[in-house]
Design a protein around this motif. Structure first.
Motif, PDB file in Angstrom:
ATOM      1  N   PRO A  90       0.793  -1.230   0.000  1.00  0.00           N
ATOM      2  CA  PRO A  90       0.000   0.000   0.000  1.00  0.00           C
ATOM      3  C   PRO A  90       0.828   1.285   0.000  1.00  0.00           C
ATOM      4  O   PRO A  90       0.494   2.236  -0.706  1.00  0.00           O
ATOM      5  CB  PRO A  90      -0.846  -0.104   1.274  1.00  0.00           C
ATOM      6  CG  PRO A  90      -0.282  -1.205   2.075  1.00  0.00           C
ATOM      7  CD  PRO A  90       0.486  -2.087   1.141  1.00  0.00           C
ATOM      8  N   ARG A  91       1.914   1.315   0.753  1.00  0.00           N
ATOM      9  CA  ARG A  91       2.664   2.562   0.884  1.00  0.00           C
ATOM     10  C   ARG A  91       3.263   3.029  -0.458  1.00  0.00           C
ATOM     11  O   ARG A  91       3.018   4.155  -0.887  1.00  0.00           O
ATOM     12  CB  ARG A  91       3.723   2.401   1.981  1.00  0.00           C
ATOM     13  CG  ARG A  91       4.563   3.601   2.261  1.00  0.00           C
ATOM     14  CD  ARG A  91       3.735   4.787   2.724  1.00  0.00           C
ATOM     15  NE  ARG A  91       4.490   6.003   2.542  1.00  0.00           N
ATOM     16  CZ  ARG A  91       4.566   6.675   1.412  1.00  0.00           C
ATOM     17  NH1 ARG A  91       3.933   6.240   0.345  1.00  0.00           N
ATOM     18  NH2 ARG A  91       5.277   7.767   1.322  1.00  0.00           N
TER      19      ARG A  91
ATOM     20  N   MET B 231       2.230   2.141  -3.295  1.00  0.00           N
ATOM     21  CA  MET B 231       1.097   2.322  -4.212  1.00  0.00           C
ATOM     22  C   MET B 231       0.586   3.758  -4.172  1.00  0.00           C
ATOM     23  O   MET B 231       0.189   4.296  -5.212  1.00  0.00           O
ATOM     24  CB  MET B 231      -0.020   1.357  -3.808  1.00  0.00           C
ATOM     25  CG  MET B 231      -1.076   1.173  -4.860  1.00  0.00           C
ATOM     26  SD  MET B 231      -0.428   0.311  -6.303  1.00  0.00           S
ATOM     27  CE  MET B 231      -1.566   0.861  -7.562  1.00  0.00           C
TER      28      MET B 231
ATOM     29  N   ILE C  28      -2.090  -0.922 -11.040  1.00  0.00           N
ATOM     30  CA  ILE C  28      -2.935  -2.028 -10.578  1.00  0.00           C
ATOM     31  C   ILE C  28      -2.418  -2.495  -9.231  1.00  0.00           C
ATOM     32  O   ILE C  28      -1.231  -2.834  -9.101  1.00  0.00           O
ATOM     33  CB  ILE C  28      -2.913  -3.202 -11.583  1.00  0.00           C
ATOM     34  CG1 ILE C  28      -3.504  -2.755 -12.918  1.00  0.00           C
ATOM     35  CG2 ILE C  28      -3.663  -4.400 -11.028  1.00  0.00           C
ATOM     36  CD1 ILE C  28      -3.351  -3.771 -14.022  1.00  0.00           C
ATOM     37  N   MET C  29      -3.270  -2.486  -8.226  1.00  0.00           N
ATOM     38  CA  MET C  29      -2.836  -2.979  -6.933  1.00  0.00           C
ATOM     39  C   MET C  29      -3.180  -4.454  -6.850  1.00  0.00           C
ATOM     40  O   MET C  29      -4.334  -4.842  -6.801  1.00  0.00           O
ATOM     41  CB  MET C  29      -3.534  -2.226  -5.801  1.00  0.00           C
ATOM     42  CG  MET C  29      -2.934  -2.564  -4.446  1.00  0.00           C
ATOM     43  SD  MET C  29      -3.273  -1.261  -3.265  1.00  0.00           S
ATOM     44  CE  MET C  29      -2.682  -2.022  -1.758  1.00  0.00           C
TER      45      MET C  29
ATOM     46  N   PRO D  65      -1.913 -13.687 -10.740  1.00  0.00           N
ATOM     47  CA  PRO D  65      -2.375 -12.930 -11.916  1.00  0.00           C
ATOM     48  C   PRO D  65      -3.874 -13.078 -12.163  1.00  0.00           C
ATOM     49  O   PRO D  65      -4.468 -12.234 -12.823  1.00  0.00           O
ATOM     50  CB  PRO D  65      -1.545 -13.525 -13.062  1.00  0.00           C
ATOM     51  CG  PRO D  65      -1.045 -14.821 -12.563  1.00  0.00           C
ATOM     52  CD  PRO D  65      -0.915 -14.703 -11.084  1.00  0.00           C
TER      53      PRO D  65
ATOM     54  N   ARG E  61      20.101 -12.329  -3.789  1.00  0.00           N
ATOM     55  CA  ARG E  61      19.951 -12.331  -2.327  1.00  0.00           C
ATOM     56  C   ARG E  61      18.506 -12.557  -1.877  1.00  0.00           C
ATOM     57  O   ARG E  61      18.252 -12.869  -0.729  1.00  0.00           O
ATOM     58  CB  ARG E  61      20.481 -11.029  -1.724  1.00  0.00           C
ATOM     59  CG  ARG E  61      22.002 -10.864  -1.798  1.00  0.00           C
ATOM     60  CD  ARG E  61      22.721 -11.856  -0.888  1.00  0.00           C
ATOM     61  NE  ARG E  61      22.924 -13.140  -1.568  1.00  0.00           N
ATOM     62  CZ  ARG E  61      24.015 -13.475  -2.241  1.00  0.00           C
ATOM     63  NH1 ARG E  61      25.016 -12.652  -2.306  1.00  0.00           N
ATOM     64  NH2 ARG E  61      24.096 -14.631  -2.836  1.00  0.00           N
TER      65      ARG E  61
ATOM     66  N   VAL F 281      20.397 -16.248   0.667  1.00  0.00           N
ATOM     67  CA  VAL F 281      21.432 -15.323   1.125  1.00  0.00           C
ATOM     68  C   VAL F 281      22.806 -15.969   1.153  1.00  0.00           C
ATOM     69  O   VAL F 281      23.823 -15.293   1.280  1.00  0.00           O
ATOM     70  CB  VAL F 281      21.144 -14.765   2.535  1.00  0.00           C
ATOM     71  CG1 VAL F 281      19.952 -13.851   2.500  1.00  0.00           C
ATOM     72  CG2 VAL F 281      20.962 -15.869   3.544  1.00  0.00           C
ATOM     73  N   ARG F 282      22.849 -17.294   1.031  1.00  0.00           N
ATOM     74  CA  ARG F 282      24.118 -17.961   1.278  1.00  0.00           C
ATOM     75  C   ARG F 282      24.883 -18.281   0.005  1.00  0.00           C
ATOM     76  O   ARG F 282      26.103 -18.208  -0.042  1.00  0.00           O
ATOM     77  CB  ARG F 282      23.885 -19.267   2.043  1.00  0.00           C
ATOM     78  CG  ARG F 282      23.241 -19.033   3.377  1.00  0.00           C
ATOM     79  CD  ARG F 282      22.453 -20.235   3.815  1.00  0.00           C
ATOM     80  NE  ARG F 282      23.315 -21.290   4.340  1.00  0.00           N
ATOM     81  CZ  ARG F 282      22.839 -22.421   4.855  1.00  0.00           C
ATOM     82  NH1 ARG F 282      21.544 -22.629   4.910  1.00  0.00           N
ATOM     83  NH2 ARG F 282      23.650 -23.330   5.325  1.00  0.00           N
TER      84      ARG F 282
END
Lengths: 285, 201
Positions: B81-82, B84, B100-101, B107, B153, B157-158
């Motif tokens: 949301p932020r 968006m 499009i949110m 899809p 990553r 992460v490894r």
């Protein structure tokens, strides 16, 4: 039949979606056509041929109206869950902490220059008392320290607000580890719903990401605790059982978060059992 | 792509995120955005004015705004949301962006809004990055271009990023894509690999 936001198309027969924008959105929520190899995306030409739109420009303008309205609606829904504002409050609280410490440090250096004979040694001057002393200075230093002092007071008020809100939003977690720690865990997780979905082992090391990833990458010792270290029963526990206690606390927190999110009220029977369990772990050698 | 003195730029109304302007064009900084970084590193990628693009992981709309300067229509999918909020604001000034949110993993939820596109740009940094691209392939026309910005990553992460890239390339071939170019985004972005693929006829 193929369903799109503007209507249905069935073998060349077009049925437009009925009603105003809100109705159209409600209808879009129900369209869940599988997107796989047989999927036919919207054809703007087809939509225009059906007579729904004059041209591509009009099609796009209407579509944007609908999707922007849809996004706005979803944003409002996401922000009204009650934890969105609490997250921001916790972040502000921790930031004020940092700022007050930094400013105090700088102010003390300044004060020492102005008073060459002064030293904090052997006087047990806490940062808070130092600010109190420096506030009485004349000139800019005194004025700035008065501001630092005022900021600290805001911090105390904000802390109470955070605690109160957390008590209401997540009563079980809050009873187990206190409002502030519960709020910080929720903030780090990114929301109560996310926290409720986390396994205990993740909650245990929330806030210790640096140590966790260095463990995964380089094989350094794994972290025993993250934010939950701030809870007194974890940091007061003897060193040899601290890992065990934090595991127990995290385990119960994972359950508490789920009760908080899905039921939303304090479960006294659960809380009592959980407290007993955590206490028992702490006592064992 | 339009280049002025070695800098990739796009033509459009400036001031979206405080970007620099060069001779009236918006500077598209490869340090900030992955797409120009890939082009700097030799990716044979050209955005043209008749293209329709499905952009997954639109975020605040900074890269989207540059893409929109070049192409006909951008369908910009973002879930959080932020960001968006910012994306809507960018889209308000650029009528060829359809914000499009929705979750790029699902899809079927936004399928009713999207038309057939010439290019899919997948920049959702999730462990199943290649799979997200696969799920959205039905939107891509035959012979269309799929761009994957792989963030190693986010997958693991490894493990070394080259190993993850190789694994992803295998995945992409398995879902029927032909990889035409693959390269890292060093020195602009760490541990990123860009892959250009063609959906076969």
């Amino acid at each position: 039949m193929r369903s799109y936001w503007f209507g249905d198309i069935d073998d060349g027969v077009c049925t437009p979606a009925q009603g105003d924008e809100d109705r159209i959105l409600e209808r879009c929520d129900t369209i869940r056509g599988k997107v796989d190899t047989g999927f036919v995306p919207v054809s703007v030409k087809e939509a225009c041929d059906c007579g729904f739109f004059a041209d591509r420009e009009e099609y796009l303008a209407k579509l944007r109206d609908v999707t922007i309205r849809d996004a706005r609606r979803k944003i409002v829904a996401a922000f009204s869950e009650g934890d969105a504002e609490l997250i921001q409050m916790v972040r502000m609280l921790d930031e004020i902490d940092e700022v007050v410490n930094l400013l105090t440090e700088k102010a003390v250096e300044w004060y020492l220059v102005k008073n060459p004979g002064f030293s904090r040694k052997y006087k047990s001057m806490s940062a808070k008392r130092m600010v109190g002393v420096m506030k009485k200075e004349k000139g800019p230093l005194g004025r700035i320290c008065a501001e630092i002092d005022a900021l600290s007071e805001h911090r105390v008020i904000l802390m109470r607000d955070v605690s109160k809100r957390t008590d209401a939003l997540m009563p079980n977690c809050s009873t187990l580890v206190g409002g502030l720690v519960a709020a910080r865990l929720m903030e780090r997780a990114g929301g109560l719903s996310v926290l409720a979905g986390m396994p205990a082992s993740t909650i245990q090391v929330l806030g210790a990401e640096g140590a966790l990833f260095s463990h995964l990458r380089a094989g350094s010792p794994p972290p025993k605790h993250g934010i939950i270290f701030q809870h007194r029963r974890v940091h007061n526990a003897p060193r040899n059982v601290r890992g065990k206690v934090s595991r127990a606390v995290a385990g119960k927190l994972a359950i508490a978060a789920k009760i908080d999110y899905y039921r939303g009220e304090a479960d006294l029977a659960f809380l009592e059992r959980a407290q007993d369990r955590i206490d028992a772990v702490g006592e064992k050698e | 792509m339009k280049v002025i003195r070695g800098t990739i730029v796009s033509e459009g109304e400036g001031g979206v995120y405080g970007e620099r302007m060069l001779k009236g064009c918006r500077v598209w900084d490869p340090h900030r955005s992955k797409l120009p970084a890939a082009i700097h590193n030799g990716a044979p990628l050209d955005l043209s004015s008749d293209m329709r693009v499905l952009y997954l992981g639109a975020a605040n709309g900074t890269t989207v705004s540059h893409v929109a300067d070049y192409v006909e229509t951008v369908y910009a999918v973002e879930f959080a949301p932020r960001p968006m909020q910012d994306l809507i604001e960018v889209a308000r000034r650029r009528p060829n962006i359809v914000p499009i949110m929705g979750d790029a993993n699902r899809p079927e939820v936004y399928g009713c809004f999207v038309e057939e596109v010439d290019m899919i740009y997948q920049d959702v940094a999730q462990p199943n990055q290649a799979d997200i691209l696969r799920k959205n392939l039905p939107f891509l026309k035959k012979g269309g271009l799929a761009v994957l910005m792989l963030k190693a990553r986010s997958v693991d992460v490894r493990r070394p990023s080259e190993e993850i890239a190789e694994e992803t390339r295998t995945l992409l071939r398995e879902i029927g894509l032909t990889i035409t170019w693959s390269g890292t985004l060093e020195p602009f972005h760490k541990d990123h690999t860009c892959m250009l693929c063609i959906k076969e006829e």
